[in-house]
Design a protein around this motif. Structure first.
Motif, PDB file in Angstrom:
ATOM      1  N   THR A 109      -0.046   2.295 -16.059  1.00 53.79           N
ATOM      2  CA  THR A 109       1.435   2.488 -16.483  1.00 53.79           C
ATOM      3  C   THR A 109       2.190   1.337 -15.696  1.00 53.79           C
ATOM      4  OG1 THR A 109       1.134   4.793 -16.425  1.00 53.79           O
ATOM      5  CG2 THR A 109       3.248   4.159 -16.398  1.00 53.79           C
ATOM      6  N   LEU A 165       7.539   2.455  -8.144  1.00 53.12           N
ATOM      7  CA  LEU A 165       6.909   1.666  -7.175  1.00 53.12           C
ATOM      8  C   LEU A 165       7.018   0.193  -7.657  1.00 53.12           C
ATOM      9  CD1 LEU A 165       4.579   1.212  -5.127  1.00 53.12           C
ATOM     10  CD2 LEU A 165       2.880   1.935  -6.815  1.00 53.12           C
ATOM     11  N   TYR A 199      -6.576   9.535 -12.308  1.00 46.15           N
ATOM     12  CA  TYR A 199      -5.165   9.646 -11.977  1.00 46.15           C
ATOM     13  C   TYR A 199      -4.808   8.158 -11.547  1.00 46.15           C
ATOM     14  CZ  TYR A 199      -1.209  10.194  -8.522  1.00 46.15           C
ATOM     15  OH  TYR A 199      -0.015  10.083  -8.000  1.00 46.15           O
ATOM     16  N   TYR A 223       0.936  -1.042   0.152  1.00 42.47           N
ATOM     17  CA  TYR A 223      -0.019   0.081   0.096  1.00 42.47           C
ATOM     18  C   TYR A 223       1.011   1.145   0.126  1.00 42.47           C
ATOM     19  CZ  TYR A 223      -3.569   3.226   1.558  1.00 42.47           C
ATOM     20  OH  TYR A 223      -4.516   4.465   1.759  1.00 42.47           O
ATOM     21  N   THR A 278       2.336   8.796   0.371  1.00 40.17           N
ATOM     22  CA  THR A 278       3.144   9.667   1.080  1.00 40.17           C
ATOM     23  C   THR A 278       3.003   9.904   2.442  1.00 40.17           C
ATOM     24  OG1 THR A 278       2.667  11.031  -1.160  1.00 40.17           O
ATOM     25  CG2 THR A 278       3.651  12.111   0.734  1.00 40.17           C
ATOM     26  N   LYS A 338       6.307  16.579  -3.785  1.00 42.37           N
ATOM     27  CA  LYS A 338       5.780  17.169  -2.561  1.00 42.37           C
ATOM     28  C   LYS A 338       6.743  17.668  -1.737  1.00 42.37           C
ATOM     29  CE  LYS A 338       1.423  14.824  -2.860  1.00 42.37           C
ATOM     30  NZ  LYS A 338       0.620  13.732  -2.315  1.00 42.37           N
ATOM     31  N   MET A 375      -2.228   5.548 -13.550  1.00 46.89           N
ATOM     32  CA  MET A 375      -1.152   4.893 -12.488  1.00 46.89           C
ATOM     33  C   MET A 375      -1.169   3.460 -12.915  1.00 46.89           C
ATOM     34  SD  MET A 375       0.038   6.524  -9.189  1.00 46.89           S
ATOM     35  CE  MET A 375      -1.186   5.726  -8.164  1.00 46.89           C
ATOM     36  N   ARG A 395     -11.261   7.402  -2.969  1.00 48.97           N
ATOM     37  CA  ARG A 395     -12.124   8.326  -2.309  1.00 48.97           C
ATOM     38  C   ARG A 395     -13.333   8.650  -3.116  1.00 48.97           C
ATOM     39  NH1 ARG A 395      -7.885  12.457  -0.671  1.00 48.97           N
ATOM     40  NH2 ARG A 395      -7.247  11.979  -3.004  1.00 48.97           N
ATOM     41  N   LEU A 454     -11.343  13.080   2.713  1.00 52.68           N
ATOM     42  CA  LEU A 454     -10.267  13.548   3.769  1.00 52.68           C
ATOM     43  C   LEU A 454      -8.860  13.492   2.807  1.00 52.68           C
ATOM     44  CD1 LEU A 454      -9.875  13.805   6.667  1.00 52.68           C
ATOM     45  CD2 LEU A 454      -9.468  11.287   6.968  1.00 52.68           C
ATOM     46  N   THR A 482     -12.736   4.023  -0.321  1.00 53.34           N
ATOM     47  CA  THR A 482     -12.598   4.474   1.150  1.00 53.34           C
ATOM     48  C   THR A 482     -14.275   4.546   1.704  1.00 53.34           C
ATOM     49  OG1 THR A 482     -10.816   5.827   0.085  1.00 53.34           O
ATOM     50  CG2 THR A 482     -11.579   6.406   2.261  1.00 53.34           C
TER      51      THR A 482
HETATM   52  N1  COA Z   1      -7.688   8.573   3.250  1.00 55.86           N
HETATM   53  C1  COA Z   1      -7.232   9.712   3.155  1.00 55.86           C
HETATM   54  N2  COA Z   1      -6.527  10.555   2.311  1.00 55.86           N
HETATM   55  C2  COA Z   1      -6.246   9.751   1.252  1.00 55.86           C
HETATM   56  C3  COA Z   1      -6.554   8.284   1.061  1.00 55.86           C
HETATM   57  C4  COA Z   1      -7.282   7.798   1.923  1.00 55.86           C
HETATM   58  N3  COA Z   1      -7.773   6.580   1.832  1.00 55.86           N
HETATM   59  N4  COA Z   1      -6.085   7.836  -0.187  1.00 55.86           N
HETATM   60  C5  COA Z   1      -5.372   8.966  -0.616  1.00 55.86           C
HETATM   61  N5  COA Z   1      -5.333   9.794   0.191  1.00 55.86           N
HETATM   62  C6  COA Z   1      -4.646  11.185  -0.212  1.00 55.86           C
HETATM   63  C7  COA Z   1      -3.550  11.318   0.376  1.00 55.86           C
HETATM   64  O1  COA Z   1      -3.521  12.000   1.873  1.00 55.86           O
HETATM   65  C8  COA Z   1      -2.948  12.594  -0.450  1.00 55.86           C
HETATM   66  O2  COA Z   1      -3.112  13.759   0.133  1.00 55.86           O
HETATM   67  P1  COA Z   1      -2.565  15.165  -0.201  1.00 55.86           P
HETATM   68  O3  COA Z   1      -2.278  15.164  -1.570  1.00 55.86           O
HETATM   69  O4  COA Z   1      -3.372  16.209   0.195  1.00 55.86           O
HETATM   70  O5  COA Z   1      -1.237  14.969   0.524  1.00 55.86           O
HETATM   71  C9  COA Z   1      -3.465  11.970  -1.428  1.00 55.86           C
HETATM   72  O6  COA Z   1      -4.579  11.628  -1.213  1.00 55.86           O
HETATM   73  C10 COA Z   1      -2.693  11.453  -2.549  1.00 55.86           C
HETATM   74  O7  COA Z   1      -1.846  10.630  -1.839  1.00 55.86           O
HETATM   75  P2  COA Z   1      -1.243   9.320  -1.791  1.00 55.86           P
HETATM   76  O8  COA Z   1      -2.214   8.261  -1.830  1.00 55.86           O
HETATM   77  O9  COA Z   1      -0.367   9.282  -0.663  1.00 55.86           O
HETATM   78  O10 COA Z   1      -0.832   9.032  -3.185  1.00 55.86           O
HETATM   79  P3  COA Z   1       0.260  10.200  -3.732  1.00 55.86           P
HETATM   80  O11 COA Z   1      -0.290  10.348  -4.790  1.00 55.86           O
HETATM   81  O12 COA Z   1       1.116  10.999  -2.970  1.00 55.86           O
HETATM   82  O13 COA Z   1       1.552   8.945  -4.186  1.00 55.86           O
HETATM   83  C11 COA Z   1       2.258   6.854  -5.102  1.00 55.86           C
HETATM   84  C12 COA Z   1       1.282   7.928  -5.169  1.00 55.86           C
HETATM   85  C13 COA Z   1       3.510   6.984  -4.265  1.00 55.86           C
HETATM   86  C14 COA Z   1       1.654   5.562  -5.290  1.00 55.86           C
HETATM   87  C15 COA Z   1       2.987   7.349  -6.839  1.00 55.86           C
HETATM   88  O14 COA Z   1       3.297   8.538  -6.734  1.00 55.86           O
HETATM   89  C16 COA Z   1       4.042   6.440  -6.843  1.00 55.86           C
HETATM   90  O15 COA Z   1       3.917   5.256  -7.262  1.00 55.86           O
HETATM   91  N6  COA Z   1       5.283   6.919  -7.046  1.00 55.86           N
HETATM   92  C17 COA Z   1       6.627   6.250  -7.394  1.00 55.86           C
HETATM   93  C18 COA Z   1       7.421   6.580  -8.663  1.00 55.86           C
HETATM   94  C19 COA Z   1       6.600   5.645  -9.789  1.00 55.86           C
HETATM   95  O16 COA Z   1       6.560   4.515  -9.719  1.00 55.86           O
HETATM   96  N7  COA Z   1       5.999   6.359 -10.604  1.00 55.86           N
HETATM   97  C20 COA Z   1       5.411   6.031 -11.559  1.00 55.86           C
HETATM   98  C21 COA Z   1       4.077   5.643 -11.375  1.00 55.86           C
HETATM   99  S1  COA Z   1       2.855   5.300 -12.400  1.00 55.86           S
END
Ligand code: COA
Length: 165
Positions: free
Chosen positions: A104, A73, A97, A6, A9, A41, A101, A90, A126, A119
């Motif tokens: 890809t 990832l 998005y 899972y 960030t 970020k 992902m 959510r 949230l 969610t």
């Molecule tokens: N409850 C509350 N908030 C949630 C949530 C949940 N169930 N699911 C997602 N969110 C929120 C997060 O808090 C975050 O909020 P913010 O933007 O306000 O900080 C937002 O949704 C998205 O965050 P998150 O789920 O942490 O994902 P991300 O977009 O930051 O990161 C990765 C996604 C890490 C999976 C992705 O960037 C990644 O795989 N990176 C590695 C590099 C890579 O492989 N890239 C190619 C990918 S195709």
């Protein structure tokens, strides 16, 4: 052994994330929560702080591991010897998005699948950044975050518990 990752960030972990982690822990033998370390970020919390918050918030679950990763990832998922990536959906706005992902990642690693969990309705609105803003402005964050994470956000913004607007 069925293992899933899972990723996110988690800046900080919210009750919405915890809901996904708890439900995933019932589906898989082991769930690795992967904290992305190198990204665009600018996080409020260091990776070590985010690991600490996640470890304490999931201490009631015995099949959860917390780790950080850099780079792709799909490489991290393979290193973990996991077969599935878990993502929470959510609202419809997450869909485009997330699907991009998932596709890809699947093109890069055809053996891996992405599993989407919706969610829980309580947490559908949230996000970590909203909660950070509420915390920074002195609002009550106990309703959004696990207790230890809420304390850590208050500590960052030097706000005492109960001193809400
Ligand atoms: N409850 C509350 N908030 C949630 C949530 C949940 N169930 N699911 C997602 N969110 C929120 C997060 O808090 C975050 O909020 P913010 O933007 O306000 O900080 C937002 O949704 C998205 O965050 P998150 O789920 O942490 O994902 P991300 O977009 O930051 O990161 C990765 C996604 C890490 C999976 C992705 O960037 C990644 O795989 N990176 C590695 C590099 C890579 O492989 N890239 C190619 C990918 S195709």
């Amino acid at each position: 052994m069925k293992k899933a990752v899972y990723p996110g960030t988690f800046d900080p972990v919210t009750l919405g994330h915890l809901d996904i982690i708890e439900r995933s822990s019932k589906i898989f033998d082991q769930v690795i929560v992967g904290i992305l370390a190198n990204q665009s970020k600018t996080p409020l919390f260091t990776v070590a702080e985010r690991i600490d918050m996640l470890q304490r918030s999931t201490s009631h679950l015995d099949n959860i591991e917390i780790a950080s990763f850099e780079g792709l990832l799909v490489d991290f998922v393979k290193q973990c010897d996991a077969q599935v990536i878990i993502r929470g959906l959510r609202a419809i706005t997450d869909f485009e998005y997330e699907i991009q992902m998932a596709h890809t990642n699947r093109i890069m690693a055809p053996d891996l699948d992405t599993l989407f969990l919706t969610t829980s309705l309580n947490y559908a609105y949230l996000s970590s950044s909203t909660v950070r803003e509420v915390g920074m402005l002195g609002g009550n964050i106990d309703i959004f975050l696990p207790p230890y994470a809420a304390d850590k956000v208050r500590e960052k913004y030097k706000i005492a518990k109960g001193e809400y607007l």
